[in-house]
Enzyme design. Structure first.
Site, PDB file in Angstrom:
ATOM      1  N   GLN A  15      15.279  12.413   9.051  1.00 48.71           N
ATOM      2  CA  GLN A  15      14.483  11.303   9.590  1.00 48.71           C
ATOM      3  C   GLN A  15      15.345  10.043   9.556  1.00 48.71           C
ATOM      4  O   GLN A  15      15.602   9.491   8.483  1.00 48.71           O
ATOM      5  CB  GLN A  15      13.223  11.107   8.740  1.00 48.71           C
ATOM      6  CG  GLN A  15      12.341   9.978   9.221  1.00 48.71           C
ATOM      7  CD  GLN A  15      11.056   9.866   8.403  1.00 48.71           C
ATOM      8  OE1 GLN A  15      10.859  10.605   7.443  1.00 48.71           O
ATOM      9  NE2 GLN A  15      10.198   8.958   8.780  1.00 48.71           N
ATOM     10  N   SER A  66      15.346   4.362   8.290  1.00 51.72           N
ATOM     11  CA  SER A  66      15.871   3.254   7.481  1.00 51.72           C
ATOM     12  C   SER A  66      17.318   2.939   7.839  1.00 51.72           C
ATOM     13  O   SER A  66      18.101   3.828   8.214  1.00 51.72           O
ATOM     14  CB  SER A  66      15.808   3.608   5.997  1.00 51.72           C
ATOM     15  OG  SER A  66      14.496   3.922   5.626  1.00 51.72           O
ATOM     16  N   SER A 109      17.172  11.719   4.055  1.00 46.09           N
ATOM     17  CA  SER A 109      16.976  12.874   3.161  1.00 46.09           C
ATOM     18  C   SER A 109      17.473  14.155   3.828  1.00 46.09           C
ATOM     19  O   SER A 109      17.212  14.384   5.013  1.00 46.09           O
ATOM     20  CB  SER A 109      15.487  13.045   2.829  1.00 46.09           C
ATOM     21  OG  SER A 109      15.040  11.985   2.048  1.00 46.09           O
ATOM     22  N   GLU A 164       2.805  12.027   7.171  1.00 46.44           N
ATOM     23  CA  GLU A 164       3.533  11.750   5.926  1.00 46.44           C
ATOM     24  C   GLU A 164       2.541  11.439   4.797  1.00 46.44           C
ATOM     25  O   GLU A 164       2.720  11.859   3.666  1.00 46.44           O
ATOM     26  CB  GLU A 164       4.478  10.564   6.152  1.00 46.44           C
ATOM     27  CG  GLU A 164       5.424  10.343   4.996  1.00 46.44           C
ATOM     28  CD  GLU A 164       6.583   9.437   5.351  1.00 46.44           C
ATOM     29  OE1 GLU A 164       6.977   9.383   6.540  1.00 46.44           O
ATOM     30  OE2 GLU A 164       7.091   8.760   4.446  1.00 46.44           O
ATOM     31  N   SER A 203       7.350   1.436  -0.076  1.00 47.31           N
ATOM     32  CA  SER A 203       7.334   1.075  -1.503  1.00 47.31           C
ATOM     33  C   SER A 203       5.904   0.816  -2.000  1.00 47.31           C
ATOM     34  O   SER A 203       5.001   0.481  -1.227  1.00 47.31           O
ATOM     35  CB  SER A 203       8.211  -0.153  -1.755  1.00 47.31           C
ATOM     36  OG  SER A 203       7.529  -1.313  -1.366  1.00 47.31           O
ATOM     37  N   GLU A 252       4.809  -1.643  -3.707  1.00 49.68           N
ATOM     38  CA  GLU A 252       4.383  -3.037  -3.492  1.00 49.68           C
ATOM     39  C   GLU A 252       3.796  -3.177  -2.088  1.00 49.68           C
ATOM     40  O   GLU A 252       2.746  -3.807  -1.896  1.00 49.68           O
ATOM     41  CB  GLU A 252       5.573  -4.000  -3.653  1.00 49.68           C
ATOM     42  CG  GLU A 252       6.080  -4.151  -5.083  1.00 49.68           C
ATOM     43  CD  GLU A 252       6.992  -3.007  -5.516  1.00 49.68           C
ATOM     44  OE1 GLU A 252       7.331  -2.144  -4.679  1.00 49.68           O
ATOM     45  OE2 GLU A 252       7.358  -2.970  -6.711  1.00 49.68           O
TER      46      GLU A 252
END
Ligand SMILES: Cc1cc2nc3c(=O)[nH]c(=O)nc-3n(C[C@H](O)[C@H](O)[C@H](O)COP(=O)(O)OP(=O)(O)OC[C@H]3O[C@@H](n4cnc5c(N)ncnc54)[C@H](O)[C@@H]3O)c2cc1C
Length: 396
Positions: free
Chosen positions: A137, A140, A172, A255, A375, A377
């Protein structure tokens, strides 16, 4: 045993679960040939060994049709819905096997491919299901993680190709992946999410280079992928140009549901293994209490995740509420491996058996649970803004 009456099984995931359980069950007599013996309870010390073994397990399941359920017939599946796939992962773990690593990405990347690029999916999905290849994937980038809409890898249309240049990071299983499903910028630099497209980039195209990244455990779990004027056929686009955000939003539902379910099934399997060992060791009251607390967290996670899967299977949107599942999963993964460290104590720190190496590898990987895939947060902010609808923080 291959699945009896596939049409009936596609219509009934409970019947599917029953036959699959019988197929995967460990042998009870010495005359029974255990088709899955080579994968049962085995530990792999490197990422490469793990993926190679998982690919063979996929092949074995595919040859007997088991992992074709839950995917549409038009793309090589046998019909049914996402519950069939959830059952497969559940039963694999229950039988002492594992959730094959390539399927963690397949369950995220496959659905948008099937929905927005069915012709491409008909070509590629059977290869991934059969363990012939796996995918990375490519979202990022060095300057774009939480703020994905700022990504800079560019794709410029040139006749019947796109010319792609840029860099992806933290991919990954990227070192050995055959293809990368990437978000790229096809709009202007300022276009944010409105100027993104999703595209499949084959690893063997000229201009693609890959550098493995070893994580703290030493395993090559991740990779950096570089694109240097790579000419990608335009029919590798997933959906329309500049509509990549739509495909990414669709992907995120899987996901948050199937990936979370796979991960929680794995966590439950590891918890059971830990409890078996814990019963043979002397434990402090504090550790015993944490075992109980972790069990409660696991059951909570499973209940949340099952509900999210049901929503997906019913065609209801998996909304921002699924950020709860993401936070709950991270809590369980970190709690589980911290608990393992305290159950095994010196063995965890110094033991060099395959089991202790595996627990340590997993402990290292679990440190990323609050980062990967969004994340903690950011998940909490989503819950505050979109579920609780709290007023925006005052800017001083
Ligand atoms: C093990 C692992 C596997 C991964 N696999 C993949 C993969 O296969 N493919 C892929 O594309 N990516 C992958 N990633 C990348 C992952 O998606 C990103 O790491 C993640 O989205 C965070 O982005 P970042 O690392 O750039 O951190 P940043 O976005 O720079 O965040 C840094 C810190 O700032 C905080 N922060 C950022 N924005 C906000 C905000 N708005 N409000 C509050 N806090 C904020 C974050 O919570 C974090 O603590 C993987 C990461 C890991 C660790």
């Amino acid at each position: 045993m291959t699945p009896r009456n596939p049409t009936e099984l596609a219509a009934d995931h409970r019947a599917f679960a029953g036959q699959l359980r019988a197929e995967l069950a460990a042998p009870e007599t010495s005359t029974y040939v255990d088709r899955y013996a080579q994968w049962r309870g085995v530990r792999y010390s490197t990422e490469e060994e793990q993926i190679a073994a998982d690919a063979q397990l996929l092949r074995a399941l595919y040859e007997r049709d088991w992992n074709r359920f839950g995917w549409p017939t038009e793309v090589g599946g046998l019909g049914g819905d996402v519950r069939h796939r959830a059952v497969l992962y559940e039963e694999l773990v229950a039988a002492g096997l594992t959730v094959p690593q390539p399927t963690l990405l397949l369950e995220t990347l496959g659905p948008p491919l099937v929905k927005f690029a069915p012709a491409l999916a008909a070509d590629l999905l059977p290869r991934a299901l059969a363990g012939e290849e796996w995918w990375g994937q490519g979202f990022s980038e060095p300057e774009a993680g939480s703020d994905l809409a700022s990504l800079r890898t560019r794709a410029v249309r040139d006749g019947d190709h796109y010319v792609v240049s840029g860099q992806k990071l933290w991919t990954s299983h990227g070192a050995g992946a055959a293809r990368y499903i990437c978000l790229v910028r096809t709009g202007s630099a300022e276009s944010r999410h409105r100027g993104l497209s999703m595209i499949v980039i084959d690893r063997d195209l000229p201009g693609v280079s890959v550098r493995p990244i070893a994580i703290a455990s030493g395993r090559n779990e991740l990779a950096e992928v570089f694109f240097d004027d790579v000419r990608v056929p335009a029919d590798h686009l997933i959906g329309e140009e500049n509509r990549g955000w739509q495909a990414a939003t669709y992907l995120l539902q899987f996901e948050r549901s199937v990936y979370a379910w796979q991960s929680s099934a794995t966590a439950f399997g590891r918890f059971r293994a830990l409890i078996d060992d814990a019963g043979r060791r002397s434990l402090t009251d504090g550790v015993v209490a944490r075992i109980g607390a972790l069990y409660a967290d696991l059951v909570t996670l499973r209940a949340r995740s099952a509900e999210t899967l049901r929503r997906l299977a019913d065609g209801a949107p998996v909304g921002p509420e699924a950020s709860v599942d993401k936070i709950a999963l991270a809590r369980v993964e970190i709690g589980l491996y911290d608990l393992a460290a305290d159950v095994y104590r010196d063995d965890f720190t110094f033991g060099d058996s395959p089991e202790m190496n595996e627990w340590r590898d997993e402990w290292w990987y679990s440190r990323s649970a609050t980062i990967l895939g969004g994340s903690a947060e950011v998940q909490r902010t989503i819950l505050a803004d979109h579920v609780l609808k709290l007023p925006k923080e005052a800017v001083r």
